[in-house]
Design a protein around this motif. Structure first.
Motif, PDB file in Angstrom:
ATOM      1  N   PHE A 191       0.836  -1.208   0.000  1.00  0.00           N
ATOM      2  CA  PHE A 191       0.000   0.000   0.000  1.00  0.00           C
ATOM      3  C   PHE A 191       0.871   1.259   0.000  1.00  0.00           C
ATOM      4  O   PHE A 191       0.641   2.191  -0.789  1.00  0.00           O
ATOM      5  CB  PHE A 191      -0.925  -0.012   1.219  1.00  0.00           C
ATOM      6  N   LYS A 192       1.879   1.309   0.869  1.00  0.00           N
ATOM      7  CA  LYS A 192       2.773   2.473   0.922  1.00  0.00           C
ATOM      8  C   LYS A 192       3.532   2.624  -0.396  1.00  0.00           C
ATOM      9  O   LYS A 192       3.743   3.754  -0.883  1.00  0.00           O
ATOM     10  CB  LYS A 192       3.764   2.328   2.073  1.00  0.00           C
ATOM     11  N   ASN A 193       3.936   1.500  -0.943  1.00  0.00           N
ATOM     12  CA  ASN A 193       4.663   1.511  -2.212  1.00  0.00           C
ATOM     13  C   ASN A 193       3.824   2.148  -3.317  1.00  0.00           C
ATOM     14  O   ASN A 193       4.309   2.974  -4.097  1.00  0.00           O
ATOM     15  CB  ASN A 193       5.044   0.068  -2.572  1.00  0.00           C
ATOM     16  N   LEU A 194       2.539   1.785  -3.354  1.00  0.00           N
ATOM     17  CA  LEU A 194       1.633   2.342  -4.362  1.00  0.00           C
ATOM     18  C   LEU A 194       1.408   3.832  -4.146  1.00  0.00           C
ATOM     19  O   LEU A 194       1.309   4.603  -5.111  1.00  0.00           O
ATOM     20  CB  LEU A 194       0.298   1.598  -4.329  1.00  0.00           C
ATOM     21  N   LEU A 195       1.336   4.253  -2.873  1.00  0.00           N
ATOM     22  CA  LEU A 195       1.170   5.678  -2.573  1.00  0.00           C
ATOM     23  C   LEU A 195       2.349   6.487  -3.097  1.00  0.00           C
ATOM     24  O   LEU A 195       2.175   7.582  -3.644  1.00  0.00           O
ATOM     25  CB  LEU A 195       1.031   5.891  -1.063  1.00  0.00           C
ATOM     26  N   VAL A 196       3.549   5.953  -2.927  1.00  0.00           N
ATOM     27  CA  VAL A 196       4.744   6.648  -3.424  1.00  0.00           C
ATOM     28  C   VAL A 196       4.693   6.773  -4.937  1.00  0.00           C
ATOM     29  O   VAL A 196       5.032   7.820  -5.508  1.00  0.00           O
ATOM     30  CB  VAL A 196       6.021   5.909  -2.991  1.00  0.00           C
ATOM     31  N   GLN A 197       4.216   5.726  -5.609  1.00  0.00           N
ATOM     32  CA  GLN A 197       4.218   5.709  -7.071  1.00  0.00           C
ATOM     33  C   GLN A 197       3.229   6.689  -7.691  1.00  0.00           C
ATOM     34  O   GLN A 197       3.367   7.027  -8.878  1.00  0.00           O
ATOM     35  CB  GLN A 197       3.927   4.294  -7.564  1.00  0.00           C
ATOM     36  N   ILE A 198       2.253   7.160  -6.921  1.00  0.00           N
ATOM     37  CA  ILE A 198       1.309   8.128  -7.496  1.00  0.00           C
ATOM     38  C   ILE A 198       1.771   9.571  -7.266  1.00  0.00           C
ATOM     39  O   ILE A 198       1.121  10.501  -7.728  1.00  0.00           O
ATOM     40  CB  ILE A 198      -0.109   7.948  -6.905  1.00  0.00           C
ATOM     41  N   THR A 199       2.880   9.757  -6.575  1.00  0.00           N
ATOM     42  CA  THR A 199       3.415  11.109  -6.390  1.00  0.00           C
ATOM     43  C   THR A 199       4.155  11.551  -7.645  1.00  0.00           C
ATOM     44  O   THR A 199       4.755  10.725  -8.340  1.00  0.00           O
ATOM     45  CB  THR A 199       4.383  11.159  -5.186  1.00  0.00           C
ATOM     46  N   PRO A 200       4.171  12.847  -7.942  1.00  0.00           N
ATOM     47  CA  PRO A 200       4.892  13.324  -9.132  1.00  0.00           C
ATOM     48  C   PRO A 200       6.403  13.131  -9.008  1.00  0.00           C
ATOM     49  O   PRO A 200       7.086  12.919 -10.017  1.00  0.00           O
ATOM     50  CB  PRO A 200       4.521  14.807  -9.197  1.00  0.00           C
ATOM     51  N   GLN A 201       6.937  13.175  -7.775  1.00  0.00           N
ATOM     52  CA  GLN A 201       8.380  13.031  -7.569  1.00  0.00           C
ATOM     53  C   GLN A 201       8.890  11.638  -7.928  1.00  0.00           C
ATOM     54  O   GLN A 201      10.065  11.461  -8.226  1.00  0.00           O
ATOM     55  CB  GLN A 201       8.761  13.341  -6.115  1.00  0.00           C
ATOM     56  N   TRP A 202       8.011  10.646  -7.880  1.00  0.00           N
ATOM     57  CA  TRP A 202       8.427   9.269  -8.174  1.00  0.00           C
ATOM     58  C   TRP A 202       8.962   9.137  -9.603  1.00  0.00           C
ATOM     59  O   TRP A 202       9.805   8.275  -9.890  1.00  0.00           O
ATOM     60  CB  TRP A 202       7.245   8.322  -7.958  1.00  0.00           C
ATOM     61  N   SER A 203       8.482  10.007 -10.485  1.00  0.00           N
ATOM     62  CA  SER A 203       8.939   9.957 -11.885  1.00  0.00           C
ATOM     63  C   SER A 203      10.380  10.402 -12.038  1.00  0.00           C
ATOM     64  O   SER A 203      11.018  10.120 -13.066  1.00  0.00           O
ATOM     65  CB  SER A 203       8.040  10.840 -12.758  1.00  0.00           C
ATOM     66  N   ASP A 204      10.901  11.107 -11.028  1.00  0.00           N
ATOM     67  CA  ASP A 204      12.309  11.509 -11.053  1.00  0.00           C
ATOM     68  C   ASP A 204      13.143  10.330 -10.543  1.00  0.00           C
ATOM     69  O   ASP A 204      13.580  10.291  -9.392  1.00  0.00           O
ATOM     70  CB  ASP A 204      12.526  12.741 -10.172  1.00  0.00           C
ATOM     71  N   VAL A 205      13.343   9.362 -11.407  1.00  0.00           N
ATOM     72  CA  VAL A 205      13.976   8.096 -11.022  1.00  0.00           C
ATOM     73  C   VAL A 205      15.465   8.319 -10.731  1.00  0.00           C
ATOM     74  O   VAL A 205      16.175   8.913 -11.550  1.00  0.00           O
ATOM     75  CB  VAL A 205      13.829   7.048 -12.147  1.00  0.00           C
ATOM     76  N   PRO A 206      15.957   7.860  -9.582  1.00  0.00           N
ATOM     77  CA  PRO A 206      17.391   7.994  -9.278  1.00  0.00           C
ATOM     78  C   PRO A 206      18.250   7.287 -10.315  1.00  0.00           C
ATOM     79  O   PRO A 206      17.839   6.263 -10.882  1.00  0.00           O
ATOM     80  CB  PRO A 206      17.527   7.323  -7.899  1.00  0.00           C
ATOM     81  N   LEU A 207      19.417   7.815 -10.563  1.00  0.00           N
ATOM     82  CA  LEU A 207      20.329   7.235 -11.545  1.00  0.00           C
ATOM     83  C   LEU A 207      20.662   5.791 -11.208  1.00  0.00           C
ATOM     84  O   LEU A 207      20.772   4.937 -12.094  1.00  0.00           O
ATOM     85  CB  LEU A 207      21.615   8.070 -11.620  1.00  0.00           C
ATOM     86  N   ASP A 208      20.803   5.493  -9.922  1.00  0.00           N
ATOM     87  CA  ASP A 208      21.105   4.124  -9.494  1.00  0.00           C
ATOM     88  C   ASP A 208      20.041   3.148  -9.976  1.00  0.00           C
ATOM     89  O   ASP A 208      20.348   2.026 -10.385  1.00  0.00           O
ATOM     90  CB  ASP A 208      21.199   4.043  -7.967  1.00  0.00           C
ATOM     91  N   SER A 209      18.783   3.556  -9.899  1.00  0.00           N
ATOM     92  CA  SER A 209      17.688   2.686 -10.302  1.00  0.00           C
ATOM     93  C   SER A 209      17.775   2.343 -11.782  1.00  0.00           C
ATOM     94  O   SER A 209      17.595   1.186 -12.186  1.00  0.00           O
ATOM     95  CB  SER A 209      16.350   3.359  -9.998  1.00  0.00           C
ATOM     96  N   LEU A 210      18.059   3.336 -12.596  1.00  0.00           N
ATOM     97  CA  LEU A 210      18.200   3.109 -14.041  1.00  0.00           C
ATOM     98  C   LEU A 210      19.376   2.181 -14.330  1.00  0.00           C
ATOM     99  O   LEU A 210      19.286   1.294 -15.193  1.00  0.00           O
ATOM    100  CB  LEU A 210      18.393   4.445 -14.762  1.00  0.00           C
ATOM    101  N   THR A 211      20.470   2.376 -13.592  1.00  0.00           N
ATOM    102  CA  THR A 211      21.656   1.545 -13.789  1.00  0.00           C
ATOM    103  C   THR A 211      21.389   0.097 -13.400  1.00  0.00           C
ATOM    104  O   THR A 211      21.761  -0.836 -14.133  1.00  0.00           O
ATOM    105  CB  THR A 211      22.841   2.091 -12.970  1.00  0.00           C
ATOM    106  N   TYR A 212      20.732  -0.123 -12.255  1.00  0.00           N
ATOM    107  CA  TYR A 212      20.422  -1.495 -11.829  1.00  0.00           C
ATOM    108  C   TYR A 212      19.510  -2.187 -12.832  1.00  0.00           C
ATOM    109  O   TYR A 212      19.664  -3.385 -13.099  1.00  0.00           O
ATOM    110  CB  TYR A 212      19.773  -1.480 -10.443  1.00  0.00           C
TER     111      TYR A 212
END
Length: 449
Positions: free
Chosen positions: A44-65
């Motif tokens: 549930f918390k994970n889904l809440l984070v994903q609906i925020t506009p900031q979630w689209s600013d994916v950290p570089l580490d995430s893209l690399t992994y």
């Protein structure tokens, strides 16, 4: 049912059963309840984070992994992998001149050598889930791991001497905590590092209280795996365990000494295997180099100047500021470690909705209000009656040192992988605060009468 969904179902079952195996019989029902509740709340918390506009600013580490996971999946499937497209830094720096642009399936190169990092286990974990098909499977796997945090936090608080109410409070704290959900909402290694660290802490506590073959094996495996997820934690745990072994030798506790020593030695070999995998042959020299080489690289980074080999901009900026303003630097270091990212920056700067760091502000507020008041009091209280608490306090100090030396702070994302331990101390501290408040109130009432 797709293979990825089936894999996730197996993974959720494994996490639940393994966490239950860490618990004593009298608390297994509580642990199972927190596991089930934890997974539901985490998703549930994970889904809440994903609906925020900031979630689209994916950290570089995430893209690399994600790219590294796709590269490993293609490699295992027998396909050549474009080193430039998939950002295989190690391959480009050390192997491209010998083998060309493509990492071929038959190439005898270690994964750490190809990816440019010994911390490749999380990328391999994502590759097993085949996140190349859909990244949601990796994010859901993170949520499942984060779902185990309340249960593991309960166990840690119990090992520190907390009552059942204190253990439930510690589990509740981390279940509500926003920071762990933020980390699990991207494809970054922090959630896996947190779970493995929590398991390692539980194993250390169990062995501090008495020898156990089962927990010796668990400690050896979890500590060894940390080397492939968060190397600074592996080294910090190793330093503390080395000190603990010395203490146990002095106390002539032979069986516990053997348990910790055997686990440590085994973890070093696991570290070596991870360093050269999938190459099968490993020598004592390579095991030694697997420990020494990263430390030498970090020493180079600490000394490197701008544009030199191993230079890190954050390290250079902190070192320069420390030299120019030593007093201010120390004050800032303490402030950022305790409070960053500062929640009051909401009133100082406009929230843009485009910077992912803004997501940590709510977690920082929760940390300052709920965790900090109890942590230090909890440490003092637990250390008076619990030997494992003293060991774990030493662990937190040891882990903080490299972050303070290199970056001048241990905060935000870097701090989250120790949250189960922090909230365990916080719950113990809040019990002490409540006890002191109740006793003071009772004293005032008695005086009035």
């Amino acid at each position: 049912m797709t293979l990825s969904v089936f894999t996730l179902a197996i993974f959720a079952t494994f996490i639940t059963l393994f966490t239950l195996s860490l618990a004593d019989k009298d608390v297994k029902k509580s642990i199972l309840s927190w596991m089930l509740l934890g997974i539901i709340v985490s998703i549930f918390k994970n889904l809440l984070v994903q609906i925020t506009p900031q979630w689209s600013d994916v950290p570089l580490d995430s893209l690399t992994y994600q790219l590294h996971a796709e590269a490993l999946y293609l490699h295992w499937s027998g396909h050549p992998v474009d080193a430039i497209e998939y950002r295989l830094a190690g391959y480009l720096n050390g192997w491209e001149s010998m083998y060309g642009r493509y990492w071929l399936p038959e190439s005898e190169i270690s994964y750490s050598g190809v990816l440019g990092s010994r911390e490749w286990l999380y990328a391999a974990f994502l590759a097993i889930l085949n996140t190349a098909t859909d990244e949601k499977y990796g994010i859901l796997a993170n949520a499942l791991m984060a779902g185990a945090f309340p249960a593991t936090t309960y166990l840690i608080a119990r090992e520190l001497g907390g009552s059942a109410k204190v253990c439930h409070l510690a589990a509740l704290f981390i279940a509500i905590d926003p920071s762990t959900a933020i980390n699990s909402a991207w494809l970054i290694k922090d959630t896996l590092a947190t779970l493995i660290s929590a398991i390692t802490i539980i194993a250390i506590c169990k062995l501090c209280k008495g020898p156990s073959l089962r927990f010796t094996l668990i400690l050896a495996l979890s500590l060894g795996l940390l080397a492939g997820v968060r190397y600074v934690a592996f080294i910090s745990f190793g330093v503390v365990i080395a000190g603990l072994v010395s203490f146990l030798i002095f106390k002539k506790s032979k069986r516990r000494t053997i348990c910790f020593s055997a686990a440590s030695i085994t973890s070093v070999f696991i570290c070596g295997l991870l360093y050269i995998a999938p190459v099968t042959n490993i020598s004592k020299g390579e095991v030694f180099l697997s420990i020494i080489n990263p430390l030498q690289a970090q020493a180079t980074t600490l000394k490197a100047k701008e544009h030199e080999s191993g230079a890190d901009e954050s390290v250079i900026q902190w070192r320069s500021y420390l030299i120019e303003h030593p007093v201010k630097a120390v004050v800032r270091s303490i402030a950022r470690t305790l409070f960053a990212p500062y929640p009051w920056s909401i009133f100082q700067k406009q929230i843009t909705g485009t910077n992912h760091i803004e997501l940590y502000l709510l977690g920082s507020l929760f940390w300052i209000i709920i965790a900090l008041p109890g942590i230090f009091i909890g440490m003092v209280s637990a250390s008076k009656s619990s030997f494992p608490a003293c060991v774990l306090i030493a662990l937190l100090i040891t882990i903080s040192v490299p972050y303070l030396v290199f970056f001048g702070e241990w905060s935000t994302r870097q701090r989250v992988f120790m949250m189960p331990l922090f909230f365990s101390f916080a719950a113990i501290g809040w019990k002490q605060i409540w006890y002191s408040f109740s006793r003071s109130k009772h004293h005032v009432s008695s005086s009035t009468i």
